[in-house]
Each structure stands twice: as C-alpha cells, then as structure tokens.
Design a protein around this motif. Structure first.
Motif, PDB file in Angstrom:
ATOM      1  N   LEU A 639       0.833  -1.201   0.000  1.00  0.00           N
ATOM      2  CA  LEU A 639       0.000   0.000   0.000  1.00  0.00           C
ATOM      3  C   LEU A 639       0.867   1.250   0.000  1.00  0.00           C
ATOM      4  O   LEU A 639       0.651   2.175  -0.790  1.00  0.00           O
ATOM      5  CB  LEU A 639      -0.920  -0.004   1.225  1.00  0.00           C
ATOM      6  N   LEU A 640       1.860   1.290   0.878  1.00  0.00           N
ATOM      7  CA  LEU A 640       2.699   2.475   0.998  1.00  0.00           C
ATOM      8  C   LEU A 640       3.582   2.672  -0.224  1.00  0.00           C
ATOM      9  O   LEU A 640       3.919   3.811  -0.577  1.00  0.00           O
ATOM     10  CB  LEU A 640       3.557   2.380   2.256  1.00  0.00           C
ATOM     11  N   ALA A 641       3.941   1.573  -0.877  1.00  0.00           N
ATOM     12  CA  ALA A 641       4.784   1.661  -2.072  1.00  0.00           C
ATOM     13  C   ALA A 641       3.956   1.803  -3.350  1.00  0.00           C
ATOM     14  O   ALA A 641       4.538   1.894  -4.439  1.00  0.00           O
ATOM     15  CB  ALA A 641       5.676   0.426  -2.171  1.00  0.00           C
ATOM     16  N   ARG A 642       2.633   1.790  -3.213  1.00  0.00           N
ATOM     17  CA  ARG A 642       1.724   1.862  -4.361  1.00  0.00           C
ATOM     18  C   ARG A 642       1.988   0.743  -5.364  1.00  0.00           C
ATOM     19  O   ARG A 642       1.946   0.943  -6.573  1.00  0.00           O
ATOM     20  CB  ARG A 642       1.793   3.227  -5.040  1.00  0.00           C
ATOM     21  N   ARG A 643       2.229  -0.418  -4.816  1.00  0.00           N
ATOM     22  CA  ARG A 643       2.362  -1.613  -5.646  1.00  0.00           C
ATOM     23  C   ARG A 643       1.062  -2.406  -5.583  1.00  0.00           C
ATOM     24  O   ARG A 643       0.297  -2.290  -4.623  1.00  0.00           O
ATOM     25  CB  ARG A 643       3.517  -2.491  -5.154  1.00  0.00           C
ATOM     26  N   PRO A 644       0.772  -3.239  -6.586  1.00  0.00           N
ATOM     27  CA  PRO A 644      -0.444  -4.067  -6.538  1.00  0.00           C
ATOM     28  C   PRO A 644      -0.460  -4.942  -5.286  1.00  0.00           C
ATOM     29  O   PRO A 644       0.570  -5.434  -4.832  1.00  0.00           O
ATOM     30  CB  PRO A 644      -0.344  -4.914  -7.808  1.00  0.00           C
ATOM     31  N   GLN A 645      -1.647  -5.125  -4.749  1.00  0.00           N
ATOM     32  CA  GLN A 645      -1.811  -5.930  -3.546  1.00  0.00           C
ATOM     33  C   GLN A 645      -1.702  -7.426  -3.877  1.00  0.00           C
ATOM     34  O   GLN A 645      -2.161  -7.867  -4.934  1.00  0.00           O
ATOM     35  CB  GLN A 645      -3.180  -5.655  -2.923  1.00  0.00           C
ATOM     36  N   PRO A 646      -1.100  -8.220  -2.969  1.00  0.00           N
ATOM     37  CA  PRO A 646      -1.086  -9.670  -3.176  1.00  0.00           C
ATOM     38  C   PRO A 646      -2.488 -10.256  -3.046  1.00  0.00           C
ATOM     39  O   PRO A 646      -3.303  -9.763  -2.270  1.00  0.00           O
ATOM     40  CB  PRO A 646      -0.172 -10.179  -2.057  1.00  0.00           C
ATOM     41  N   ALA A 647      -2.767 -11.288  -3.821  1.00  0.00           N
ATOM     42  CA  ALA A 647      -4.095 -11.918  -3.798  1.00  0.00           C
ATOM     43  C   ALA A 647      -3.940 -13.428  -3.906  1.00  0.00           C
ATOM     44  O   ALA A 647      -4.544 -14.083  -4.749  1.00  0.00           O
ATOM     45  CB  ALA A 647      -4.955 -11.380  -4.941  1.00  0.00           C
ATOM     46  N   ASP A 648      -3.117 -13.977  -3.009  1.00  0.00           N
ATOM     47  CA  ASP A 648      -2.794 -15.395  -3.135  1.00  0.00           C
ATOM     48  C   ASP A 648      -2.976 -16.186  -1.844  1.00  0.00           C
ATOM     49  O   ASP A 648      -2.543 -17.328  -1.744  1.00  0.00           O
ATOM     50  CB  ASP A 648      -1.345 -15.539  -3.604  1.00  0.00           C
ATOM     51  N   THR A 649      -3.616 -15.574  -0.839  1.00  0.00           N
ATOM     52  CA  THR A 649      -3.781 -16.316   0.418  1.00  0.00           C
ATOM     53  C   THR A 649      -4.921 -17.323   0.354  1.00  0.00           C
ATOM     54  O   THR A 649      -4.977 -18.257   1.142  1.00  0.00           O
ATOM     55  CB  THR A 649      -4.037 -15.340   1.591  1.00  0.00           C
ATOM     56  N   ASN A 650      -5.858 -17.123  -0.577  1.00  0.00           N
ATOM     57  CA  ASN A 650      -6.989 -18.046  -0.721  1.00  0.00           C
ATOM     58  C   ASN A 650      -7.198 -18.330  -2.210  1.00  0.00           C
ATOM     59  O   ASN A 650      -7.973 -17.634  -2.877  1.00  0.00           O
ATOM     60  CB  ASN A 650      -8.249 -17.448  -0.092  1.00  0.00           C
ATOM     61  N   PRO A 651      -6.548 -19.346  -2.748  1.00  0.00           N
ATOM     62  CA  PRO A 651      -6.644 -19.634  -4.194  1.00  0.00           C
ATOM     63  C   PRO A 651      -8.067 -19.936  -4.657  1.00  0.00           C
ATOM     64  O   PRO A 651      -8.370 -19.792  -5.850  1.00  0.00           O
ATOM     65  CB  PRO A 651      -5.741 -20.858  -4.373  1.00  0.00           C
TER      66      PRO A 651
END
Length: 683
Positions: A639-651
C-alpha cells in the motif's frame, strides 16, 4: 471572444502566459528548511497545471535570528541555491514563472524553536498568535537585516527565480515598522509616516542594489489593517505607502487587507467556509486604481467565474488562487480546455492553513495528492486494456465515491451501491450545519466525476450478505466503504442512556432543557451537535477529557464555533472524564472526574449527548472474507509503495476484497479519501 483570464501579462521583461497566480504561502513542505524534492514536486505540478506564476516561500526567512514557526524556507543559507535552481528549472520547463517571498518575521515566531534566539521587533512587542516576547531592534540590527534581505535576494537570482516579493505582511518585521499599531519608536524610524517608511525603503534599496534593475522586486503589503482601536495602517495611509514603494521602483504589489494577530483576525484576512466569496476583492480593486504598478490579490477567490470577473472588470492585473490550486492544480488547464466543470472545488475547510500547525504540513480536505506528489498522482493513469477489471464499491460516502472515481479513471468497470437515497455519508450529515454546507462540494464533485467516467451508481440498494454471491458473480474487486454507526458507548455505567450526535445534527432528536455534550473525539461533530441544540435547549455544557476544546478542529473553523458558543452561553469544561450516568427522579446524573483528582463532580441534566467516533459495520466484511482471494487483507508495505496488492492467500476465492474509510476504523474526511486514492490508484 478571448478569455481575459488567459490573456498574457508582462511585468518588467517577464511575460506571464495568463493571469492566474499561486501567491506566496508556506505549506510546510520544506526539508531541513530547504526546498527539496517534495517542495519542488508541489510547485512543478502547479506549473504543469497551467498556472502563470507560482510563488514559493511564503514567509521565507532572510535571517537566522528568525525562528521558523511553520516549516519556513531558510533562504539565508548558501546551500539553498542549487535547490532553488532545480525548482526553477522544473517550473520553467512547464511554462510558468516562479518567484519567492522574502521576510523577517519579527515578533511573529515561536521563540522556543530552532536555535532559541530572542525574537526581534520594531518596538519590543509581544505577538499574541505565537506568544513570543521580543526585544527592540537596534539600528545595528536594521543595517544587518537590510543586508540579509539583499544577500538572500542575490541567492534567489542565482537560483534562477524570476523575482522576489518583499513582505510587509501584517505582523512581520517590516510591517511592524510601517504600522502605528506596533511601532512606538521615538527615533528616526518611528512616529511619522515618513519615519515608519524609512526602514522598509532601506531594505528595498539594499535589495535593488544587490539584484540590479533587471530583476523583478515586488511587495506584499497589508493595508487597511482593520484594528478595532484604529491604530493600524488605514486604507488611505496604505495607498500612500504603496506610492512611496512605487516611486522607489517596485515592480508589483500583492495586496492583503486586515491583520493576523489573532485566530479571529486571520479568518478575516484568509476567510474559511461560511464566509462570503472574495470579500476583499473590491477593496483591492480600489487600491489598484490609485497606483500605476501591477496589482495582484488573493483572498478566497476560489472559482473561475470570480477570477475572470476580477480581471475583466480591471480590479486586478493578476488573481491569486492559492487554495483553489491546492484543491486542483489543473484548474487553469481545465478551464482553458473547456473542462471547468471537472475542477475539484475548494470547499474552504482550511485544513491547508491549519494543518501547518496541527499536523506539520498543509493538507487539502479532499485532495490527498497535494503535498504528496512524489507518492500519489494528481492525474490518474489508466491501466492497459488487458488489465481492466470489474469492480464493485459498497458505500457512497467520501471513501466509496473516491474509490469508484479512481477505479474508473484507471479504466475499470465500476458499480457503486449506496444504501440510502443520497450520496455523501457523514459528509452529507456534516453539511446539514449551515456553517459547513460547502463540504457538500466534496460529494457533488465526485458524483459528477463518477457519472462522467461511466460509473454505474445505484442508490437505495443495501447490499445484504445473502445476495453477495449473486451480486458479485464475475466481479474482480470488491471495495467496502460501507462506513459504520455512531459509537456513543464510552464504557461507563449508564452509557446506554446517552444520545449520539448523529441524531442531534440530523434533527432526528430534538432535545429541550439542560443538556450535557460529552466529546471524547475532538472533531467537529460535538460542536455541530451543540449548534443544533442551541435552537431548542435552555442550557448546554460541553465536557471533554482533553486539555482543550475540540483539539482536532483547526483555528480557522473553530473561531466561528466558539463565537456561537459564547453567544449562547455554552459552558466549556476541559480535563473531565465521564465516569458514570444514572437516572434519578426522571433526570440524568452525570459523574465527571479529573484524572488523579479525588473529587467527583455530579451534573444533573435532562439529556446527555456523546460523540465518540464511529463503530465500523463489519457484517458484510465478515460474510465476504472467506470468498476473497486475499482474506480481505490490505498489505501495508505494498500500500505504501503503491504496488499491486497480493491476492494469493486463498486460491479458491472469487475476488479481492478491501475495506476503506470508516469501514476499517473511525476516520476523518481526508483520511477516508486518502485510503481510497492510494489503494485504488495501484489497482
């Protein structure tokens, strides 16, 4: 027909591309007293947005014996030159000019900051706003300070600036000499107008000799100081002063009216919301008619129509629009391109002014990118077509509307669901108070932008957890901006007997008799409730455990509230915490206690109103988390680096799920909007 606002204007040998100026002001964006990257980015963005002239360094200091009260630039340092050169190069590259104000702030300092040097003033006066005690400037001081003005002006010229503005702004050292309100000297620098002009003219002469005739040198002057005792600079005397500086060779004047000795006086010079638009414009126009030198003026000229009127009617040569440009640095270019309806409006919340004292930096109440240009975009870039997503936003308050706007700017397909029949959330509630009605511009602009960008807006649609699977089928991103409910439970016996401020402000509850308003928040809400209560109640007491009344309300808006409370004899009690409430003989007995004190005060009232922030509504979030690819979490480093959020904790998840604003925790307006901008600009 050509637009007078975009006609060029020439000062000396400098031709400005239009008449819109960001006049000198200090946003407290300096780094170690120098205009480094953040400062440069802030002004570069204004230049890119089409302003003709951006003025840096409001209250930029020429001397080390002037302690910086609010992050002022320290232009008396030789190492400032390369930073000025980098800034001026950036601004010039974007087609704008750049100047700075130069000042010695005299007694208008906080004396126990910086190097703890005693403040110096014309007559050893104490300035009420910053509470500094000063010593009388000796003639050796005056020679030194005149030399420091000249040397600082030379640095500005070496740094590539187009000119400087010498400050005779109210309360600053040169104004202390000019104004009979502060000048009690009996030497050749006090008494008659000729004597009071002597030192400022010596400063101007030193500056002019240092920079030469080809460099622009103007003045910012406070005339018609509006002191109740009548001892300040009058309008007529102010014009005489201007003529003296004009005769000496001044290249322009930036005219202000009033004084800044108190918070109330400051709001008359720099008016907040709930005040007339451009209250000193006619006066500035009157001054201009007495002079031959170009005149600019800034003072709540917040919209293009007023700015255009000022130029077309000959009231000004250049129009200052500082706060409007803080809200939207693209105001000039949007206007020129026929997109004036897309301008983000300044709503006069004065967070930009008050923020330099309360948070150490100027903030815009609804443009979080201002002052953060290195981290956040003023202009949202679209994603590649292959990366476009289907997005759902739940909640039409400021956080939800901002999320929808930014996602749509990115090129995503967005649908927003709002449970009520109107957008705005708590902003709409706050705008019920006439004092804060202009806040609705925060909502109106975002609704209009969402419509322009093709967002599907659905009102009267409460998203029930039972319909979520069907509603969000095929959705890639779900943003919960569903806010919450007032949280009046402060954790003491009997707190179930209290009433929340929302019911009072909205008019859902009309109370009579004696009322105690307990503020365990510190924002506007309790004061808005008090204003509503004054219409129906007989007696009101404001109580807070804090050391001061509404500490999160800046000085500019607070003045109006405090005057209202005084007029209605509202008692204010600080440093008392509510420890219990009980019903007795049909009334309420409130127990109040100061920490570490043995005495408990009992107050008998007919009603207790409590402001204690917002409790997030978590029902929908809890229902959706298990279906999300990210377990509903926001990764703070990304969030602070304005990078895309990870979305891999629940496949096995169907979508990514995020919360913003009051759906996370009790947030204020700028924080809620900031949440959405920094999250969604990276989606």
């Amino acid at each position: 027909m050509s637009d007078p606002l975009f006609s060029p204007f020439t000062i000396k040998d400098l031709t400005l591309r239009n008449r819109i100026v960001s006049t000198s002001h200090e946003p407290s964006y300096s780094d170690d007293g120098l205009p480094k990257d953040r400062y440069r980015a802030y002004h570069r963005e204004k230049a890119r947005g089409g302003v003709a002239l951006t003025m840096i360094g409001g209250s930029a200091l020429v001397s080390p014996d002037c302690a910086p009260p609010f992050g002022n630039l320290e232009l008396y340092r030789d190492e400032v030159v390369p930073y000025l050169k980098a800034l001026s190069d950036d601004v010039h590259e974007q087609g704008a000019a750049v100047m700075t104000q130069l000042t010695h702030m005299g007694h208008r300092v906080v004396e126990y900051t910086g190097d703890w040097i005693p403040a110096v003033s014309a007559s050893g006066t104490r300035e009420p706003a910053h509470r500094a005690f000063s010593r009388v400037a000796q003639q050796t001081d005056l020679k030194r300070i005149a030399r420091e003005f000249a040397e600082t002006a030379q640095r500005c010229k070496e740094g590539g600036l187009d000119g400087v503005e010498i400050s005779g702004y109210s309360g600053h050292l040169l104004s202390e000499f000019l104004s009979p309100h502060f000048n009690f000297r009996t030497d050749e620098y006090g008494g008659s107008l000729e004597n009071r002009l002597r030192f400022p003219l010596e400063v101007y002469a030193a500056v002019r000799e240092a920079v030469g005739d080809d460099f622009i040198v103007g003045w910012r002057l406070s005339i018609d100081e509006l002191y109740e005792n009548g001892l300040g600079i009058s309008a007529d005397e102010g014009v005489v002063m201007c003529r003296a500086f004009e005769e000496a060779g001044a290249d322009f004047f930036s005219i202000t009216r009033g004084n800044v000795d108190t918070d109330a006086a400051l709001t008359r010079m720099i008016p907040p919301m709930f005040t007339p638009s451009a209250p000193h414009l006619e006066f500035a126009g009157w001054v201009k008619k007495q002079l031959h030198t170009p005149v600019m003026h800034a003072g709540r000229i917040a919209d293009v129509a007023t700015a255009r009127f000022a130029i077309s009617e000959g009231l000004l040569d250049m129009v200052g629009m500082v706060r409007a440009l803080i809200a939207d640095p693209d105001l000039p270019i949007k206007t020129q391109q026929g997109r004036a309806d897309e301008i983000r409006p300044c709503v006069g919340a004065s967070l930009c002014i008050d923020g330099i004292y309360t948070s150490g930096r100027a903030n815009c109440v609804h443009n979080p990118a201002t002052g953060r240009e290195e981290e956040l975009p003023q202009r949202i870039s679209p994603v590649a077509e292959a990366d476009r997503k289907v997005c759902a936003v739940v909640g039409g308050g400021p956080a939800g509307l901002e999320a929808a706007r930014v996602l749509a700017e990115r090129g995503h397909t967005v649908t927003l669901y709002e449970a009520s029949d109107a957008f705005g959330g708590q902003v709409a509630l706050a705008a019920v108070n006439e004092r804060r009605r202009d806040l609705i511009g925060i909502v109106d602009w975002r609704v209009a932008e969402c419509k322009r960008l093709g967002v599907t807006l659905k009102r009267n649609h409460y998203v029930d957890p039972d319909e979520a699977d069907e509603l969000f089928a095929g959705v890639d991103v779900v943003i919960l901006a569903s806010g919450g409910a007032p949280d009046p439970a402060v954790g003491v016996p009997g707190d179930e007997l209290v009433i929340d401020t929302w019911d009072v402000i909205s008019g859902a509850r009309k109370l009579t008799g004696e009322v105690l308003v307990y503020d365990d928040h510190g924002g506007h809400q309790a004061l808005d409730a008090i204003e509503a209560l004054t219409r129906t109640t007989g007696s009101i007491e404001y109580v807070t455990p804090e050391r001061s009344v509404a500490p999160d309300v800046g000085a500019s808006p607070a003045i109006g509230y405090f005057a209202m409370m005084a007029e209605h004899d509202v008692r204010s009690t600080v440093l008392q915490r509510m420890v219990g409430i009980e019903r007795r003989d049909g009334r309420l007995v409130v127990q109040l206690k100061t920490e570490d004190a043995k005495t408990v005060r009992e107050k008998v009232v007919d009603a207790v109103v409590v402001e204690h922030g917002t409790q997030p509504d978590t029902e929908l979030y809890a229902a959706l988390t298990s279906s999300s690819k990210n377990d509903g979490l926001i990764a703070v480093p990304e969030l602070l680096a304005r990078r895309p959020q990870p979305a891999d904790t629940n496949p096995d998840g169907s979508y990514v799920l995020y919360r913003v604003g009051d759906a996370v925790a009790s947030r204020n307006i700028p924080a809620a909007i900031f949440d959405s901008l920094r999250l969604c600009s990276a989606i």
